[in-house]
Structure formats: structure tokens, C-alpha cells
Design an enzyme around this catalytic site. Structure first.
Site, PDB file in Angstrom:
ATOM      1  N   ASP A 162       9.236   3.106  -3.533  1.00 49.77           N
ATOM      2  CA  ASP A 162       9.690   1.825  -4.536  1.00 49.77           C
ATOM      3  C   ASP A 162       9.592   2.390  -5.867  1.00 49.77           C
ATOM      4  O   ASP A 162      10.461   2.174  -6.706  1.00 49.77           O
ATOM      5  CB  ASP A 162       8.791   0.713  -4.251  1.00 49.77           C
ATOM      6  N   ASP A 165       4.222   4.920  -6.205  1.00 53.70           N
ATOM      7  CA  ASP A 165       3.515   5.399  -4.940  1.00 53.70           C
ATOM      8  C   ASP A 165       4.557   5.698  -3.888  1.00 53.70           C
ATOM      9  O   ASP A 165       5.540   6.015  -4.000  1.00 53.70           O
ATOM     10  CB  ASP A 165       2.703   4.014  -4.642  1.00 53.70           C
ATOM     11  N   TYR A 320       5.607  -7.725  -5.277  1.00 54.67           N
ATOM     12  CA  TYR A 320       6.876  -8.473  -5.498  1.00 54.67           C
ATOM     13  C   TYR A 320       7.031  -9.765  -4.796  1.00 54.67           C
ATOM     14  O   TYR A 320       7.438  -9.923  -3.475  1.00 54.67           O
ATOM     15  CB  TYR A 320       8.139  -7.549  -4.710  1.00 54.67           C
ATOM     16  N   GLU A 567       5.433   3.100 -15.597  1.00 56.84           N
ATOM     17  CA  GLU A 567       5.916   3.454 -14.252  1.00 56.84           C
ATOM     18  C   GLU A 567       7.340   2.903 -13.904  1.00 56.84           C
ATOM     19  O   GLU A 567       7.876   1.878 -14.550  1.00 56.84           O
ATOM     20  CB  GLU A 567       4.966   2.343 -13.327  1.00 56.84           C
TER      21      GLU A 567
END
Length: 616
Positions: A162, A165, A320, A567
Site C-alpha cells: 500500500d 510498509d 483506512y 509517505e
């Protein structure tokens, strides 16, 4: 008896004229004009004299044709002159240095598009193909599914990690695939011009192949789907997991649990949207396209029958969290209608009650913000397309007209003349109202604004109304350009927020694979922390990654541990790719009007019911 010839000779009147008419004619022609003893007037001359003798022309016999000598000389002269001129020109061309005409260099949007697609290559999980083109990545997570005895799905190899990570979240991953497919359906010519069409289709297929593994795709009815692979425990416990450990994906040796879901309407409907949209992308591959359509039907049926939020009461709510599944109903049903032509999906997508639950008739601060969580505005744009180009009429017209009007209102809110959303001093629209990670929302809005502008242009509509004011479609494209230009470096920090684009971009991206060197050393779970906490730039460049973005003051901290700035995510980059391809290349190359309607049968609108009988 003889009479006198008035011309000086004798005529025998009574004698029989034995000469024929031809003889007389011949005798007249042979008459010696020079022997006349008297001058003749003009009338008399016209009786006797033949045509005036002309000077004989000279001719040249060329064998197949006879031409005048004068014409022949002119022709030969012209040929010789032309040959001399041609030779002179050839001599000049050969002696003058050559200046080759090259195609114009690609624009910034095209250059950034090529890089943004590379991010997906770096996020691949599973056994990587030889052409993956990211030198510091290798095959990883080849045991996904096999090591978890509690799951019925033993082959979950593949898909995409995703973000920074190694977790595979199917909810945002499916949204990213839907966005990529949508952009390919609308702008195949622009992908082709950028030489990226085959690449983006390969990226989509890598994802859809994995999604087909996460449920029983051969069945007509299912009772579960996989929601995620890997775990991101944020409690700080001692057990290794994909959040606690900081290692390269290739070095993962800890268990990766599989999370299944038995009541997850939002997840299943989003997965259905991904497979349905991809089936249009791969419509030329009939076997694969039909496999995707069948999977989408099965998932949507499950979404309707087993209602619930996938993130309710589990770890996904931390990363999420889904706020509702009604917007996914409208979104998934819209894509299934385009993929199948089955009007039952259109009826569901245009049901006022479902639209109401999805938030179509109430405002709120996040109204019109398109994201991995809220698909309503994207669905409204998608269905406005149907009204603009096919106009199905009754019984869909009323809700389609409402969606179209709401789309226009949201487009108005993007313009700088209105105050629905604030902007930073540098000009970035704050669609998330100053909260962290703003860029993923901005790129989605830029894509939809450009796309809607192209919809109107393709429908020969020069603009739209915001209240009493009429605005040209150009202002929507200008809005999108200013936002993407900000992301690419036209901002107060003069920094590109796309890694590898320009000379000044984030060097400490929050990403395990990019921050841990590929040096044949396998670091354990905590061993990689030194790379996480290091202030040095990443040893590996994560080309094309769009980071989370600046804060509401245009500030940015290039710090690896601060994921709110540094990120990147699948969903964010998918929106970036879509916006870049929409803005790239020649403006005159618009959308592909027809491909999305390939499965939609010709429409013959049902007439409205007759009015009730009049009663006195």
C-alpha cells in the site's frame, strides 16, 4: 450560236454540256489565274480565287507523334532548364549543413507521468517480472496465504504494497486500480502518445490478477473476501509485524496474517468497480474481460446481500476507515452498468434512496471531495457522462439531471472565485481543510476537473453556469494545471513533491524498501530502525512517488519518520497518474467518447406513464 463570255472567252450556248459537275469543279481549280487579261474586283476575285497560300509549317517526326519544330524546341529547352535548376538545387542541399526536424520535447506532465507510473513497479509484491525496471526491488512475500492456517485462500501472492510498509490493503488498492482503468478508458490516445499504454495496462493487470485470488472468482455466490494481507499493529508490541519492523519486503520472514471479511459491502463494491472498469480496458481480450466481469458481478451481489462496513471493529479502521458503503453502491453499480449494459445496475445507481444515503442531497465540509473513502462525486461525474452522450431519458433522467447539476456545483467550488475551500498562500486548494496528507485529494480533483472539461468540449458545450455567471471550460483546466504545477515545483518551497522529478524533491521518503540499502545484508525487525531514524537521504530513489504533501502553511519537513509529510500511497499516485495523463500532450486530443459504451446497447427511452384521468 455563240455568245460572248464576259470574262474574255466564248461560250457555246446551244451546245450540249457534256462535262460533269466534277469536271467543272476540277477545271475551275486548274484555271490559270495569271492568264487573266483584266483586273478583277474583290467580288469577282472571291468567286474564282482559292484560299490564300500559307507558308508550310515544319514538323519533327518523333515516331509515335509528329510535333511542330517550334514546340519541340521549346519543350527540349524547358527540360534542359529544369534539369539544370534541379541539379543546382541538389548541389545546394548537399553542400548546406542538414537541420533535422525533431518532434517537440515532451511536456512536464508527460515526463512526470512516466515517473509516476514507475512507483507502481516499486510497490509490486510477489515474483517480479524481469521487465520490472526497479533495480533495488526483488521478489517478496511468496508465502502469502500459505502460512496462515485460518484462511481458505492459500495463494495470495501478488498485488501491491500500500504505502511505505508491506501491507496489502485491498480497499485502497482496488480504488487505485479503478482510477487507473478509468484514465485508460478516457485517454488511451494520450497514453499511446506518451508510450505508456502497454505499461499502465500491465500495472492494472498485475493488480486485477491478485484481486481475483482474494475471493472465489469462479463462483456465482460467495460468503467472504480477503480484506488485507499483513498486519500493522501500532500498539508497539514485541511481536514482529509489517508496521513494527523496518525491513525490506524481500527480507520479511515473520508471519503475515490474512484478514477475511464476511460482511463488507464497501470493500466488495469497490473491488467490483475495479474489476468492471478493468474489463473495459481489456475488452479486446474477451476471455480475460469476461472473467473480470463475472468476478465483478459476484462481488457486487455479495456487497448487496451481506451489508456492513469492512473496517468496522478491526485494524483497518486505524489506516483506512470506511465511513459508509452507500457511495460504493452508486460507484460499483455505475461501473457494472458500463461493463455489462445491464440496466438493473443503472436502476440501482440512480435510485434516489441510495443517493440520499450516499450524501447526494446534503452538504457538509467534505461534500464533493473524491477519495478512496468517498466515491460519490466520482460516480456523479461518471453518470453525468452518460447523460451528456447517451441521454437515456425516463426513468433515469430525473436523478441523472440532479447528479449533473451537483457535478456543476462542485466544479464551481474548485474555482478561486468561490470560498467553499481555502487555499494556502502558495495556491494549493485545501480539500481536506488543513488536515495532513492533502495531495491525494488535490490530484483527484484535478483529474475530475480536467475530465469534466473534456466531457463538455466533446459535447460541444463551451462552459457551464455557476449561479448567474457563465464560465468557460478553460477555467477548469487552468485550475487543474495550477494544482498539478504546484505539486511539480511551482510552490513557495520550489520543491517537487514527486520523487525524481526536477532537481529538488524529498530525499527521505517514508518507505522501507527505499530507505534500507540493498547490500546483501539481511537486517532483522529492529535492525532496520537505524535506517528509519537516519537523517541521511534514502539509498534507493523511489522514482515517481508522490509524497503526502505540505501543510496548510506550505511548509514541508523532509523527515523519514514523519509520514504525514513524506509517505506515498497507491491511491494518491493513481490520482496523480490520472491527472497527469489528462493534462498531458496536445489539448486537442480529448477523451475517447465511445469505448466506455462498448457493452451498452442502443437506448430507446421508455416513455413516461400517461397522466391520470381527468376528474371533474
Amino acid at each position: 450560236m455563240y455568245g460572248r463570255d464576259p470574262w474574255g472567252g466564248a461560250l457555246e450556248i446551244n451546245a450540249t454540256d457534256s462535262a460533269t459537275d466534277d469536271d467543272r469543279s476540277r477545271n475551275l481549280q486548274d484555271f490559270d489565274k495569271a492568264a487573266l487579261s483584266r483586273n478583277l474586283d474583290e467580288t469577282q476575285q472571291s468567286w474564282l480565287l482559292g484560299p490564300t497560300e500559307q507558308k508550310k509549317k515544319k514538323y519533327v517526326d518523333l515516331g509515335c507523334i509528329i510535333v511542330s519544330r517550334k514546340v519541340f524546341k521549346w519543350t527540349v529547352g524547358c527540360i534542359i532548364a529544369a534539369a539544370l535548376i534541379a541539379g543546382f538545387v541538389t548541389l545546394i542541399v548537399k553542400t548546406v549543413p542538414k537541420h533535422r526536424h525533431h518532434n517537440p520535447p515532451p511536456d512536464n506532465y508527460t515526463l512526470a507521468l512516466r515517473k509516476a507510473l514507475m512507483f507502481f513497479n516499486a510497490q509490486r509484491s510477489g515474483k517480479l517480472p524481469k521487465h520490472n525496471n526497479v533495480s533495488w526491488r526483488g521478489s517478496s512475500a511468496l508465502q502469502d496465504g500459505k502460512t496462515d492456517g485460518s484462511t481458505t485462500f492459500k495463494n495470495l501472492v501478488g498485488g501491491y504494497y500500500d504505502a511505505g510498509d508491506a501491507i496489502k490493503f485491498n480497499f485502497p488498492q482496488s480504488f487505485a486500480l479503478t482510477m487507473l482503468s478509468w484514465s485508460v478508458i478516457e485517454y488511451p490516445a494520450k497514453y499511446e502518445a506518451a508510450a505508456e499504454l502497454a505499461h499502465v495496462k500491465d500495472i492494472i493487470k498485475w493488480g486485477t490478477d491478485y484481486l481475483l485470488k482474494t475471493f472465489n472468482s469462479s463462483a456465482d455466490t460467495i460468503d467472504r473476501v480477503v480484506a488485507q494481507v499483513g498486519i500493522g499493529d501500532t500498539s508497539g508490541g514485541p511481536d514482529p509485524n509489517d508496521h513494527y519492523c523496518w525491513v525490506r519486503p524481500e527480507d520479511i520472514d515473520y508471519p503475515r496474517p490474512v484478514t477475511e471479511c464476511h460482511s463488507c459491502s464497501d470493500l466488495a463494491a469497490e473491488m467490483a468497480a475495479a474489476l468492471a472498469s478493468a474489463s473495459i480496458v481489456f475488452k479486446d481480450n474477451k476471455v480475460y474481460s469476461q472473467k473480470l466481469v463475472h468476478g465483478a458481478r459476484t462481488l457486487f451481489k455479495f456487497a448487496r446481500e451481506q451489508r456492513g462496513r469492512y473496517s468496522s471493529g478491526n485494524e483497518a479502521s486505524i489506516f483506512y476507515n470506511s465511513t459508509s458503503y452507500w457511495d460504493e453502491y452508486v460507484w460499483g453499480a455505475s461501473w457494472l452498468y458500463y461493463a455489462t449494459g445491464n440496466t438493473s445496475y443503472l436502476q440501482l445507481a440512480t435510485t434516489p434512496g441510495i443517493a440520499k444515503h450516499a450524501g447526494a442531497f446534503w452538504g457538509g465540509p467534505d461534500y464533493g471531495v473524491f477519495s478512496w473513502d468517498n466515491k460519490l462525486f466520482g460516480a456523479q461525474v461518471l453518470l453525468s457522462r452518460l447523460r451528456l452522450f447517451l441521454s437515456p431519458g425516463y426513468p433515469y433522467e430525473e436523478i441523472l439531471s440532479t447528479f449533473h447539476n451537483q457535478t456543476s456545483i462542485v466544479m464551481c467550488s474548485f474555482l478561486p472565485y468561490f470560498t467553499s475551500f481555502n487555499r494556502t498562500k502558495g495556491g494549493l486548494i485545501e480539500l481536506n481543510h488543513g488536515r495532513p496528507q492533502p495531495l491525494q485529494y488535490v490530484v483527484n480533483a484535478a483529474f475530475l476537473a480536467t475530465l469534466y472539461s473534456d466531457y463538455l468540449a466533446a459535447a460541444d458545450t463551451p462552459g457551464w453556469y455557476c449561479g448567474p455567471h457563465f464560465y468557460s471550460t478553460d477555467v477548469l483546466r487552468e485550475f487543474a494545471q495550477t494544482q498539478i504545477d504546484y505539486i511539480l515545483g511551482k510552490n513557495p518551497r520550489k520543491m517537487s513533491y514527486v520523487v525524481g522529478f526536477g532537481n529538488h524533491y524529498p530525499k527521505r521518503v517514508h518507505h522501507r524498501g527505499a530507505s534500507v540499502p540493498k547490500n546483501k545484508v539481511k537486517y532483522n525487525c529492529k535492525g532496520g530502525w537505524k535506517w528509519r531514524d537516519s537523517s541521511k537521504p534514502n539509498p534507493n530513489t523511489l522514482v515517481g512517488a508522490m509524497v503526502a504533501g505540505p501543510d496548510k502553511n506550505d511548509g514541508f519537513h523532509d523527515v523519514r519518520t514523519n509520514y504525514n509529510y513524506t509517505e506515498p500511497t497507491l491511491a494518491g499516485n493513481a490520482g496523480l497518474v490520472a491527472a497527469l495523463v489528462a493534462l498531458s500532450g496536445d489539448k486537442s486530443v480529448g477523451i475517447d467518447k465511445n469505448t466506455i459504451f462498448s457493452a451498452v446497447p442502443p437506448m430507446f427511452p421508455t416513455p413516461p406513464p400517461p397522466p391520470a384521468a381527468w376528474k371533474p
